[in-house]
Design an enzyme around this catalytic site. Structure first.
Site, mmCIF file in Angstrom:
data_model
loop_
_atom_site.group_PDB
_atom_site.id
_atom_site.type_symbol
_atom_site.label_atom_id
_atom_site.label_comp_id
_atom_site.label_asym_id
_atom_site.label_seq_id
_atom_site.Cartn_x
_atom_site.Cartn_y
_atom_site.Cartn_z
ATOM 1 N N ASP A 160 33.883 13.263 3.218
ATOM 2 C CA ASP A 160 33.251 12.477 2.164
ATOM 3 C C ASP A 160 33.528 13.055 0.775
ATOM 4 O OD1 ASP A 160 31.480 10.525 1.142
ATOM 5 O OD2 ASP A 160 29.862 11.997 1.104
ATOM 6 N N ASP A 161 33.519 14.379 0.667
ATOM 7 C CA ASP A 161 33.670 14.997 -0.657
ATOM 8 C C ASP A 161 35.095 14.871 -1.180
ATOM 9 O OD1 ASP A 161 30.952 16.189 -0.954
ATOM 10 O OD2 ASP A 161 31.559 16.997 0.972
ATOM 11 N N TYR A 177 18.050 10.686 -1.756
ATOM 12 C CA TYR A 177 19.417 11.165 -1.965
ATOM 13 C C TYR A 177 19.429 11.960 -3.270
ATOM 14 C CZ TYR A 177 24.544 10.707 -2.029
ATOM 15 O OH TYR A 177 25.889 10.959 -2.063
ATOM 16 N N ARG A 215 28.300 24.390 1.036
ATOM 17 C CA ARG A 215 28.383 24.007 -0.382
ATOM 18 C C ARG A 215 27.602 22.712 -0.542
ATOM 19 N NH1 ARG A 215 29.099 19.548 -2.548
ATOM 20 N NH2 ARG A 215 31.274 19.046 -2.274
ATOM 21 N N GLU A 223 30.725 16.750 5.577
ATOM 22 C CA GLU A 223 29.993 16.742 4.304
ATOM 23 C C GLU A 223 29.714 18.157 3.823
ATOM 24 O OE1 GLU A 223 29.106 13.670 2.884
ATOM 25 O OE2 GLU A 223 28.741 14.936 1.143
ATOM 26 N N ASP A 224 30.017 18.386 2.581
ATOM 27 C CA ASP A 224 29.607 19.618 1.898
ATOM 28 C C ASP A 224 29.997 20.899 2.632
ATOM 29 O OD1 ASP A 224 28.742 17.835 0.059
ATOM 30 O OD2 ASP A 224 26.652 18.422 0.071
ATOM 31 N N ASN A 271 29.269 7.951 -7.466
ATOM 32 C CA ASN A 271 28.866 8.780 -6.323
ATOM 33 C C ASN A 271 29.417 8.154 -5.053
ATOM 34 O OD1 ASN A 271 27.099 9.733 -4.068
ATOM 35 N ND2 ASN A 271 26.239 10.926 -5.749
ATOM 36 N N ALA A 287 36.171 18.315 -4.376
ATOM 37 C CA ALA A 287 35.944 17.036 -5.038
ATOM 38 C C ALA A 287 37.007 16.783 -6.113
ATOM 39 C CB ALA A 287 34.539 17.014 -5.627
ATOM 40 N N ASN A 325 26.714 17.182 -9.039
ATOM 41 C CA ASN A 325 25.358 16.931 -8.553
ATOM 42 C C ASN A 325 24.646 18.244 -8.288
ATOM 43 O OD1 ASN A 325 25.626 14.069 -8.389
ATOM 44 N ND2 ASN A 325 26.878 14.350 -6.564
ATOM 45 N N ARG A 339 0.843 -1.209 0.000
ATOM 46 C CA ARG A 339 0.000 0.000 0.000
ATOM 47 C C ARG A 339 0.879 1.261 0.000
ATOM 48 N NH1 ARG A 339 -2.632 -1.276 4.329
ATOM 49 N NH2 ARG A 339 -4.302 -2.313 3.205
ATOM 50 N N LYS A 379 22.391 11.109 3.750
ATOM 51 C CA LYS A 379 23.593 10.262 3.798
ATOM 52 C C LYS A 379 23.418 9.203 4.882
ATOM 53 C CE LYS A 379 26.448 12.655 0.921
ATOM 54 N NZ LYS A 379 27.346 12.195 -0.126
HETATM 55 N N1 LIG Z 1 29.862 12.401 -7.601
HETATM 56 C C1 LIG Z 1 30.167 12.569 -6.351
HETATM 57 O O1 LIG Z 1 30.229 11.625 -5.550
HETATM 58 C C2 LIG Z 1 30.463 13.936 -5.853
HETATM 59 C C3 LIG Z 1 30.197 15.040 -6.618
HETATM 60 N N2 LIG Z 1 30.488 16.272 -6.146
HETATM 61 C C4 LIG Z 1 30.094 17.406 -6.958
HETATM 62 O O2 LIG Z 1 31.232 18.084 -7.406
HETATM 63 C C5 LIG Z 1 30.888 19.426 -7.643
HETATM 64 C C6 LIG Z 1 31.998 20.304 -7.117
HETATM 65 O O3 LIG Z 1 32.133 20.198 -5.732
HETATM 66 P P1 LIG Z 1 33.329 20.972 -4.979
HETATM 67 O O4 LIG Z 1 34.625 20.562 -5.565
HETATM 68 O O5 LIG Z 1 33.219 20.795 -3.539
HETATM 69 O O6 LIG Z 1 32.922 22.461 -5.352
HETATM 70 P P2 LIG Z 1 33.764 23.754 -5.585
HETATM 71 O O7 LIG Z 1 32.778 24.837 -5.816
HETATM 72 O O8 LIG Z 1 34.783 23.919 -4.537
HETATM 73 O O9 LIG Z 1 34.559 23.457 -6.929
HETATM 74 C C7 LIG Z 1 34.085 23.720 -8.199
HETATM 75 C C8 LIG Z 1 35.273 23.807 -9.109
HETATM 76 O O10 LIG Z 1 34.794 24.013 -10.425
HETATM 77 C C9 LIG Z 1 35.466 25.116 -10.974
HETATM 78 N N3 LIG Z 1 34.637 25.819 -11.936
HETATM 79 C C10 LIG Z 1 33.580 26.614 -11.707
HETATM 80 N N4 LIG Z 1 33.129 27.123 -12.838
HETATM 81 C C11 LIG Z 1 33.928 26.650 -13.816
HETATM 82 C C12 LIG Z 1 33.992 26.839 -15.208
HETATM 83 N N5 LIG Z 1 33.119 27.600 -15.847
HETATM 84 N N6 LIG Z 1 34.945 26.202 -15.894
HETATM 85 C C13 LIG Z 1 35.833 25.427 -15.267
HETATM 86 N N7 LIG Z 1 35.824 25.203 -13.945
HETATM 87 C C14 LIG Z 1 34.881 25.817 -13.238
HETATM 88 C C15 LIG Z 1 35.797 26.030 -9.817
HETATM 89 O O11 LIG Z 1 36.842 26.896 -10.201
HETATM 90 P P3 LIG Z 1 37.507 27.976 -9.224
HETATM 91 O O12 LIG Z 1 38.367 27.145 -8.300
HETATM 92 O O13 LIG Z 1 38.318 28.835 -10.131
HETATM 93 O O14 LIG Z 1 36.398 28.674 -8.539
HETATM 94 C C16 LIG Z 1 36.195 24.989 -8.791
HETATM 95 O O15 LIG Z 1 37.531 24.611 -8.960
HETATM 96 C C17 LIG Z 1 29.524 19.636 -6.994
HETATM 97 O O16 LIG Z 1 28.523 19.662 -8.004
HETATM 98 C C18 LIG Z 1 29.315 18.422 -6.167
HETATM 99 O O17 LIG Z 1 27.963 18.039 -6.078
HETATM 100 C C19 LIG Z 1 31.074 16.470 -4.933
HETATM 101 C C20 LIG Z 1 31.350 15.413 -4.130
HETATM 102 C C21 LIG Z 1 31.002 14.077 -4.515
HETATM 103 C C1 LIG Z 2 27.680 13.328 -3.588
HETATM 104 C C2 LIG Z 2 28.209 14.412 -2.793
HETATM 105 O O1 LIG Z 2 28.719 14.204 -1.714
HETATM 106 C C3 LIG Z 2 28.145 15.751 -3.314
HETATM 107 O O2 LIG Z 2 27.702 15.956 -4.425
HETATM 108 O O3 LIG Z 2 28.546 16.654 -2.575
HETATM 109 MG MG LIG Z 3 28.967 15.927 -0.617
#
Ligand SMILES: NC(=O)C1=CN([C@@H]2O[C@H](COP(=O)(O)OP(=O)(O)OC[C@H]3O[C@@H](n4cnc5c(N)ncnc54)[C@H](OP(=O)(O)O)[C@@H]3O)[C@@H](O)[C@H]2O)C=CC1
Ligand SMILES: CC(=O)C(=O)O
Ligand SMILES: [Mg+2]
Length: 561
Positions: free
Chosen positions: A254-255, A88, A142, A231-232, A445, A295, A401, A43, A160
């Site tokens: 985690d990231d 999620y 973030r 996280e984040d 992921n 990441a 994501n 149900r 999570k």
């Molecule tokens: N698949 C998974 O398991 C996971 C996925 N993620 C995803 O990864 C993504 C990034 O996370 P996180 O690293 O913490 O975030 P941040 O915001 O720290 O990093 C983003 C990066 O992308 C760069 N960026 C932004 N705009 C552009 C562009 N136009 N061209 C090139 N590079 C660009 C930034 O550059 P600058 O340094 O110059 O600002 C920065 O280095 C998120 O969407 C998150 O959801 C995260 C963790 C796990």
């Molecule tokens: C999956 C994850 O941890 C993130 O996108 O931040």
């Molecule tokens: Mg995360």
């Protein structure tokens, strides 16, 4: 006296109150004679499926979890592939964006900067204190690729932990979702009358660090057996607090680490397929990252270990990795850059800035392209065709994501590579048909890693989560594909096997923790080494078990709904 948890509202004053529970009203009804648990599960599933919008499904499942936790997890385990996109990513992203509007009752702890000086008091009021084993802690700065969401980040901690419970059999009462409220710089939320958090901008780094020190110390005192998953947190803070606390408390990010491990694992499986197709050795791979945040750099560090496992030196391994940020290819002579980018900054490029991704691909000729940039559509047709021109089986992982920020769509990647792409994405894409054959998008992921890494660390009472333990989780995941999954060219196992996978990863993590303690070259400082010995030796009985017995032990410790 029973402790009840209530969130604070706009003034940020005390929100954890010990109050006498009012007498429970008598039940307002009873079950019909023909009520049957199994039928009720059907149900609930029908009710869930009757909802059109993912966010309505999320709200429904949150209510169901509250009303009947056992039933919720039973359904979740039986329908993992259907439930994970709701509880999620991607739907949890919408739940975060709308948290203050869809909020019904508190789940987890909101701890604010106003609690500074009395964090321990708040933690000590948590029910089931002695059962606490794992906490996912975010500061909401973030959330996925959605930016600073303040206390609206709480659903990410909850989501999570639901995966810890469903995927690794952690007892629900052993989990603590935490959202730290250190203000937000999200003006839309600050202006929103329904926003649940403090109405102030984020505190300075100095104030935050003082608070984090108090928080982590109080956590270790209140919950001596607790593992903390960060996280984040925004990138600078993610690296800083991981480095600050990982030698003192059992904690991982985690990231940075979970993502590194899951992507290495998918890459290993993809590299076998692509090397098989072209005959190229694994050490000839060149990896290009779009995104150099927590990441991107986390994955780059883990990839470094892959090349070292193949026999390269650290320096040689580093040479295989190229990072691109919002200003283009990262290279030394470009000028000053954030600390976390320096290690992978190229020394061998001195030309003008390279900002166009297709041009960067022409220069690097990467075999694998990873997106952790939050830039939707960044892997456009030109980019993907450039990858396909250089590689028989291009490895393309758009990992940002939620799904609407993915660097490309699965069917586009198939079309533009003529079905040759080896693909994994951060959020799920449906299977796709290409020239009569079904292709599967892997889900790269960290949800494949943290349940098993956490379970293993908890069971062996590791007092530090070492790099080698994280690497063991990654290699364990890579080894988990069954024959059918290999034949179907899957890069990650099917989600319905998540418990089996988590148990196996946990076993590999425990083994590595034990080896680390024996290893005189154990890379951590003496304090961490001492703590690790204490932690693992507490469970010295586990050492005497063979792998199969250890796996049985791990499985036997899993909570079942
Ligand atoms: N698949 C998974 O398991 C996971 C996925 N993620 C995803 O990864 C993504 C990034 O996370 P996180 O690293 O913490 O975030 P941040 O915001 O720290 O990093 C983003 C990066 O992308 C760069 N960026 C932004 N705009 C552009 C562009 N136009 N061209 C090139 N590079 C660009 C930034 O550059 P600058 O340094 O110059 O600002 C920065 O280095 C998120 O969407 C998150 O959801 C995260 C963790 C796990
Ligand atoms: C999956 C994850 O941890 C993130 O996108 O931040
Ligand atoms: Mg995360």
């Amino acid at each position: 006296m029973t402790v009840i948890l209530t969130p604070y509202w706009s003034d940020g004053t005390q929100r954890l109150k010990a109050e006498p529970q009012p007498p429970q009203p008598p039940p307002r009804g009873h079950f019909p004679a023909a009520y049957d648990d199994a039928l009720h599960a059907a149900r609930c599933l029908a009710q869930l499926r009757s909802k059109d919008k993912p966010i309505e499904k999320y709200i429904y499942l949150s209510q169901l979890k509250h009303a009947n936790e056992n039933l919720f997890y039973r359904l979740c385990l039986a329908h993992m592939a259907e439930f994970t996109p709701i509880i999620y990513t991607p739907t949890v992203g919408d739940a975060c964006l709308q948290h203050s509007h869809i909020f019904r009752r508190p789940e987890g702890l909101y701890i604010s900067i106003k609690d500074k000086g009395k964090v321990g008091e708040i933690l000590n009021s948590w029910p089931h204190k002695s059962e606490a084993r794992i906490s996912v802690v975010t500061d909401g700065s973030r959330i996925l690729g959605l930016g600073d969401l303040g206390v609206n980040g709480m659903p990410i901690s909850i989501g999570k932990l639901s995966l810890y419970i469903a995927g690794a059999g952690i007892r629900p009462s052993s989990t603590i979702p935490i959202c730290l409220d250190l203000g937000t710089n999200n003006q839309e939320y600050l202006d929103d009358p329904l926003y649940l958090g403090l109405r102030q901008s984020r505190v300075s780094d100095e104030v935050m660090t003082e608070f984090m020190k108090e928080f982590m110390f109080a956590m270790s005192r209140a919950f001596p057996k607790l593992l903390v998953q960060f996280e984040d947190f925004s990138t600078e803070h993610a690296f800083y607090y991981l480095d600050s606390f990982r030698h003192r408390y059992p904690v991982f990010n985690d990231d940075v680490q979970g993502t590194g491990a899951v992507v290495l694992s998918g890459f290993l499986n993809a590299a076998k397929l692509s090397s098989g197709a072209s005959g190229q050795p694994l050490t000839s791979h060149r990896i290009l990252f779009l995104g150099a945040g927590s990441a991107g750099v986390g994955v780059a560090m883990q990839l470094l270990s892959f090349f070292k496992l193949q026999g390269l030196t650290q320096e040689e391994a580093r040479h295989h990795i190229y990072l691109v940020d919002s200003k283009g290819l990262i290279f030394d002579s470009r000028g000053p850059m954030a600390d976390h980018k320096k290690y992978f900054s190229r020394k061998d490029y001195n030309g003008p800035p390279l900002t166009n991704l297709t041009e960067i691909i022409e220069y690097v000729k990467p075999t694998a392209l990873f997106g952790l940039s939050t830039i939707k559509g960044a892997f456009n047709q030109d980019v993907i065709e450039a990858m396909a021109a250089h590689n028989a089986r291009p490895i393309i992982f758009p990992l940002s994501n939620p799904v609407r920020l993915s660097e490309c769509e699965f069917d586009d990647a198939l079309r533009w590579t003529n079905g040759r792409v080896l693909f994994a994405s951060g959020s799920p894409f449906p299977d796709a048909l290409w020239e009569g054959k079904v292709h599967y998008a892997g889900q790269g992921n960290n949800m494949y890693i943290f349940p098993g890494l956490g379970l293993g660390s908890i069971l062996c009472r590791a007092s530090a989560v070492t790099d080698a333990m994280v690497e063991a989780s990654s290699l364990g995941l890579a080894d988990s594909l069954d024959e059918d999954e290999r034949d179907s060219e899957l890069l990650y196992p099917r989600l319905n096997r998540i418990r089996e996978i988590s148990a196996y990863i946990a076993m590999r993590v425990i083994r590595k923790a034990q080896e680390e303690v024996r290893d005189p070259n154990y890379a951590y400082n003496i304090e961490a080494y001492r703590r690790a010995i204490q932690g693992v030796d507490r469970n010295s009985a586990l050492r005497s078990l063979g792998d199969a017995q250890l796996l049985t032990y791990v499985t036997s410790k899993m909570w079942n709904p």
